[in-house]
Scaffold this active site. Sequence first.
Site, PDB file in Angstrom:
ATOM      1  N   LYS A 203       0.828  -1.209   0.000  1.00  0.00           N
ATOM      2  CA  LYS A 203       0.000   0.000   0.000  1.00  0.00           C
ATOM      3  C   LYS A 203       0.862   1.259   0.000  1.00  0.00           C
ATOM      4  O   LYS A 203       0.657   2.186  -0.776  1.00  0.00           O
ATOM      5  CB  LYS A 203      -0.916  -0.009   1.230  1.00  0.00           C
ATOM      6  N   CYS A 257      -3.637  11.154   0.867  1.00  0.00           N
ATOM      7  CA  CYS A 257      -2.847   9.919   0.748  1.00  0.00           C
ATOM      8  C   CYS A 257      -1.434  10.172   0.231  1.00  0.00           C
ATOM      9  O   CYS A 257      -0.465   9.878   0.919  1.00  0.00           O
ATOM     10  CB  CYS A 257      -3.551   8.955  -0.200  1.00  0.00           C
TER      11      CYS A 257
HETATM   12  N1  SAJ Z   1      -0.990  14.487  -9.286  1.00  0.00           N
HETATM   13  C1  SAJ Z   1      -0.020  15.141 -10.022  1.00  0.00           C
HETATM   14  N2  SAJ Z   1       0.447  14.529 -11.146  1.00  0.00           N
HETATM   15  C2  SAJ Z   1      -0.006  13.308 -11.552  1.00  0.00           C
HETATM   16  C3  SAJ Z   1      -0.981  12.652 -10.787  1.00  0.00           C
HETATM   17  C4  SAJ Z   1      -1.465  13.258  -9.641  1.00  0.00           C
HETATM   18  O1  SAJ Z   1       0.412  16.249  -9.679  1.00  0.00           O
HETATM   19  O2  SAJ Z   1       0.476  12.835 -12.581  1.00  0.00           O
HETATM   20  C5  SAJ Z   1      -1.491  15.112  -8.062  1.00  0.00           C
HETATM   21  C6  SAJ Z   1      -2.981  15.400  -8.094  1.00  0.00           C
HETATM   22  O3  SAJ Z   1      -3.244  16.635  -8.714  1.00  0.00           O
HETATM   23  C7  SAJ Z   1      -3.323  15.394  -6.621  1.00  0.00           C
HETATM   24  C8  SAJ Z   1      -2.355  14.369  -6.048  1.00  0.00           C
HETATM   25  O4  SAJ Z   1      -1.350  14.176  -6.997  1.00  0.00           O
HETATM   26  O5  SAJ Z   1      -3.043  16.666  -6.049  1.00  0.00           O
HETATM   27  C9  SAJ Z   1      -2.977  13.020  -5.705  1.00  0.00           C
HETATM   28  O6  SAJ Z   1      -3.898  12.616  -6.694  1.00  0.00           O
HETATM   29  P1  SAJ Z   1      -3.977  11.125  -7.237  1.00  0.00           P
HETATM   30  O7  SAJ Z   1      -5.046  11.053  -8.258  1.00  0.00           O
HETATM   31  O8  SAJ Z   1      -2.634  10.688  -7.647  1.00  0.00           O
HETATM   32  O9  SAJ Z   1      -4.303  10.241  -5.959  1.00  0.00           O
HETATM   33  P2  SAJ Z   1      -5.410  10.251  -4.794  1.00  0.00           P
HETATM   34  O10 SAJ Z   1      -4.774  10.818  -3.571  1.00  0.00           O
HETATM   35  O11 SAJ Z   1      -6.689  10.838  -5.209  1.00  0.00           O
HETATM   36  O12 SAJ Z   1      -5.597   8.661  -4.600  1.00  0.00           O
HETATM   37  C10 SAJ Z   1      -4.442   7.854  -4.381  1.00  0.00           C
HETATM   38  C11 SAJ Z   1      -4.516   6.646  -5.322  1.00  0.00           C
HETATM   39  N3  SAJ Z   1      -3.224   5.979  -5.357  1.00  0.00           N
HETATM   40  C12 SAJ Z   1      -2.623   5.629  -6.518  1.00  0.00           C
HETATM   41  O13 SAJ Z   1      -3.080   5.881  -7.609  1.00  0.00           O
HETATM   42  C13 SAJ Z   1      -1.350   4.860  -6.411  1.00  0.00           C
HETATM   43  C14 SAJ Z   1      -5.623   5.702  -4.862  1.00  0.00           C
HETATM   44  O14 SAJ Z   1      -5.610   4.506  -5.640  1.00  0.00           O
HETATM   45  C15 SAJ Z   1      -5.424   5.338  -3.380  1.00  0.00           C
HETATM   46  O15 SAJ Z   1      -6.428   4.455  -2.915  1.00  0.00           O
HETATM   47  C16 SAJ Z   1      -5.509   6.630  -2.600  1.00  0.00           C
HETATM   48  O16 SAJ Z   1      -4.420   7.460  -3.018  1.00  0.00           O
HETATM   49  C17 SAJ Z   1      -5.417   6.286  -1.127  1.00  0.00           C
HETATM   50  O17 SAJ Z   1      -6.461   6.286  -0.460  1.00  0.00           O
HETATM   51  O18 SAJ Z   1      -4.330   5.934  -0.664  1.00  0.00           O
END
Ligand code: SAJ
Length: 425
Positions: A203, A257
């Site tokens: 995780k 997260c």
């Molecule tokens: N972000 C970027 N660049 C990217 C992708 C995301 O800057 O290429 C930023 C987003 O804008 C945001 C942050 O990262 O601010 C997080 O967004 P996210 O879509 O990456 O993730 P979360 O926090 O919404 O959800 C994540 C997910 N983890 C992964 O994809 C590995 C989700 O599957 C998890 O269940 C969740 O964390 C959690 O609960 O841990």
Amino acid sequence: MKEVCVLGLGYVGLPTASIIATKEIKVHGIDINPLVVESINNGNIDINEPGLKTLIQTGINSRNLRAYTTPKEADVFIIAVPTPINDEKKADISHIENAAESIVDKIKSGNLIILESTSPPGTTKKILIPILEKSGLKAGEDIFVAYCPERVLPGNIIEELIHNTRIIGGINKKSAEMAKELYEIFVKADIHLTDVSTAEMVKLMENTYRDVNIALANELLKIAHHSDFNVWEVIKYANMHPRVNIHSPGGGVGGHCIPVDPWFIVEKFPLTSRIISQARKINDEMPEFTYKVLLKRLKQNNIKKAKISLLGVAYKANISDTRESPALKIIELIKNNPDLSLSIYDPYVKDFKYELSNLEYALKDSDCILVYTDHPEFKNISPKQISKLVKTKLIIDTKNALNAETWKENGFKYILLGTNKNINT
Ligand code: SAJ
């Protein structure tokens, strides 16, 4: 299986409880907040997640789901409470401890206890089990314990709850197999069994992988400001390589997260986790970097006192969640500058720490539009109409969220973060 007790009715616990309740299983949902409990029992929720409200109402109407403030006896207990970090970037596992304490006098021989909360390495064995064993029941013999991390993406939770692969770590084979029996009821994907320490690290590494990869993109974005390449095009073309997947840069990383979980690894292994802690710092610095770009652009345009129009405060596109949003950091920086005033617009967010405006008011007399979240709605904003509202035709896009050409055609100086060639336009 007759009854399941889910502790913590937030983004993960509530959908999980509701979905199990649709499978003819009695589910007791537990939350320490009486307001949350009351609204769930009335079929209402504050969480804005597609399909969730209908699922809850189905559960409540069928009487298979009911929320309470204190735990009830059950066959399986699922702990899905938050694990935030404190100011020293250390995990706060008090909610897990409290949830475990609250079921000590409820658990019976033969029960299964599952931890779903994202947890620092060792939490299941060193924190959870000693608390559960205060009941006099021995873990692995009388009661069974597993760690099964939630992995659902906010905005797509219900879909991912059903269709994502599940990893289950058991303290022994029987614990893992018992947990599999529960998840098989609603998961339509592979379920893999392993040990608890491995499942905990799976995780943490998923979110850490994402954080490190975003940091790489953000570092590249900063390098672009010392050169003349376009970071967005570099990433687009590099990702056409079959084994490359650079993530997207921007004004920072938010949510509850990705900016949190990597610290759980750093906390336990501070000397070895060098890339992980560095990536965290790089991503955390992005709001300040963006703020410096903003000040530079205002100076270049001879603007001394400026009204900044911030578009987007949700931590990512298409959602109303502002937890740990990087926008919060740039808002503080702007608000602390006496030469800047700020108005904020976000089509998704209704409750926010700071005052929100409608689009027209946010853009009225603006000196600089700052796009911080890539909500698709922002593409519908007409630069032609906006021209009449704003004082200065200047826009900074931190997410490559808009169509640059349309804005430029309407006389705007359109600055895309990570493209230095715009400096002289
Ligand atoms: N972000 C970027 N660049 C990217 C992708 C995301 O800057 O290429 C930023 C987003 O804008 C945001 C942050 O990262 O601010 C997080 O967004 P996210 O879509 O990456 O993730 P979360 O926090 O919404 O959800 C994540 C997910 N983890 C992964 O994809 C590995 C989700 O599957 C998890 O269940 C969740 O964390 C959690 O609960 O841990």
